[in-house]
Design a protein around this motif. Structure first.
Motif, PDB file in Angstrom:
ATOM      1  N   GLN A 241      16.620  60.943  79.121  1.00  0.00           N
ATOM      2  CA  GLN A 241      17.296  60.229  78.714  1.00  0.00           C
ATOM      3  C   GLN A 241      17.739  60.505  79.643  1.00  0.00           C
ATOM      4  O   GLN A 241      18.911  58.960  79.652  1.00  0.00           O
ATOM      5  CB  GLN A 241      17.115  60.129  77.289  1.00  0.00           C
ATOM      6  CG  GLN A 241      15.876  59.940  76.169  1.00  0.00           C
ATOM      7  CD  GLN A 241      15.866  59.766  75.008  1.00  0.00           C
ATOM      8  OE1 GLN A 241      16.105  61.018  74.785  1.00  0.00           O
ATOM      9  NE2 GLN A 241      15.245  59.493  74.251  1.00  0.00           N
TER      10      GLN A 241
ATOM     11  N   ALA B 224      24.098  58.279  72.675  1.00  0.00           N
ATOM     12  CA  ALA B 224      24.422  57.758  74.143  1.00  0.00           C
ATOM     13  C   ALA B 224      24.677  57.567  74.476  1.00  0.00           C
ATOM     14  O   ALA B 224      25.033  57.453  75.992  1.00  0.00           O
ATOM     15  CB  ALA B 224      23.082  55.986  74.062  1.00  0.00           C
TER      16      ALA B 224
ATOM     17  N   LEU C 107      19.066  63.873  73.278  1.00  0.00           N
ATOM     18  CA  LEU C 107      19.531  62.571  74.276  1.00  0.00           C
ATOM     19  C   LEU C 107      18.449  64.153  74.892  1.00  0.00           C
ATOM     20  O   LEU C 107      18.282  65.147  75.036  1.00  0.00           O
ATOM     21  CB  LEU C 107      19.653  62.133  75.107  1.00  0.00           C
ATOM     22  CG  LEU C 107      20.226  61.119  74.923  1.00  0.00           C
ATOM     23  CD1 LEU C 107      21.217  60.424  73.169  1.00  0.00           C
ATOM     24  CD2 LEU C 107      21.062  59.967  76.074  1.00  0.00           C
TER      25      LEU C 107
END
Length: 212
Positions: A199, A117, A195
Motif C-alpha cells: 500500500q 493513507a 498500511l
C-alpha cells in the motif's frame, strides 16, 4: 533575493506558531533561492519573523547577508545540498513528534507506523537520527545520508525536520507527521492495522519504486 520567497517564509512562520506547531523561540524554516538559502534568524520567535529580516547563506553554510542565521542552519543546507529536487525545509519541536523522539522502544528506521493513507502520501518513509546536541554540526553527515532516502527526519530527543518541493508542501508533510504521531500515542498498546508495504509502495513516485 526573491520577494516571494521572503513573504512565503514570513507567512508560514506565523502560521506554524499560531497553530501551535512550535513554541517560544524554537523552530526554523529555509527556502532555496537560486544558489542561496533564505533562513529564519537565530533568537527570533516564528511569530515575529519579518520578510525583510531573514538570513542568507550559501549551500555550504557560509553566512552571506542579513542577521545571524539559526544555529541549526546546517540541518537545512545539508538536506538541500543532497536533494536538488526539494526547495524548502521546516524544523519544529511539535509536541507529539518530539515525544516520539524521546521514546526508547521505537525503530529508528520507522519510528512512527504508517497509520493513514495521508501519512503514506505526504511523509512516506521517516528516519530517526541518533542524538546530537542542538546546533551541533557533527549531525551534518547523518542528515545528508538520511536525506538521500527520505525527505522526513526525526531528530532524537529533539523534533522533526521535513523538506518539500516548496514551503507549503514541507508544512503539509510536517503536519501529517505530527497528526500521525498523535494517533500513534492514542492507539499505543492497542492492535492497529498500519498500511502494508504494498500500500505504501503505491504512493511512491515511479523513480522511487523498486523493480518488479
Amino acid at each position: 533575493m526573491s520577494t516571494a520567497a521572503r513573504r512565503a517564509i514570513e507567512r508560514v512562520a506565523h502560521s506554524i506558531h499560531r497553530r501551535g506547531l512550535t513554541h517560544g523561540r524554537t523552530g526554523n524554516l529555509a527556502v532555496r533561492d537560486g544558489d542561496h538559502v533564505l533562513l529564519t534568524p537565530t533568537g527570533v520567535s516564528l511569530a515575529d519573523i519579518e520578510a525583510d529580516q531573514l538570513s542568507v547563506v550559501a549551500l555550504d553554510g557560509t553566512h552571506i547577508e542579513g542577521p545571524k542565521p539559526t544555529k541549526e542552519a546546517f540541518l537545512h543546507v545539508a538536506m538541500l545540498r543532497v536533494r536538488p529536487d526539494l526547495n524548502a525545509v521546516v524544523h519544529t519541536h511539535s509536541v507529539y513528534a518530539a515525544a516520539v523522539s524521546c521514546l526508547a522502544d521505537v525503530d529508528p528506521d520507522a519510528p512512527i507506523p504508517p497509520l493513514t493513507a495521508y501519512y503514506g502520501m505526504r511523509v512516506g518513509a521517516l528516519r530517526m537520527l541518533p542524538y546530537f546536541a542542538p546546533g551541533d554540526p557533527a549531525a551534518t553527515s547523518a542528515v545528508e545520508e538520511a536525506a538521500r532516502v527520505t525527505h522526513a527526519l526525526l531528530l532524537r530527543n529533539h523534533g522533526p525536520v521535513v523538506a518539500g518541493v516548496d514551503l507549503d508542501s514541507a508544512v503539509d508533510a510536517l503536519e501529517e507527521l505530527e497528526h500521525t504521531a498523535q494517533l500513534f500515542f492514542v492507539t499505543r498498546g492497542l492492535a492497529t492495522a498500519p498500511l502494508t508495504p504494498a500500500q505504501l509502495h503505491a504512493f511512491a513516485a515511479p523513480s522511487e519504486r523498486s523493480p518488479s
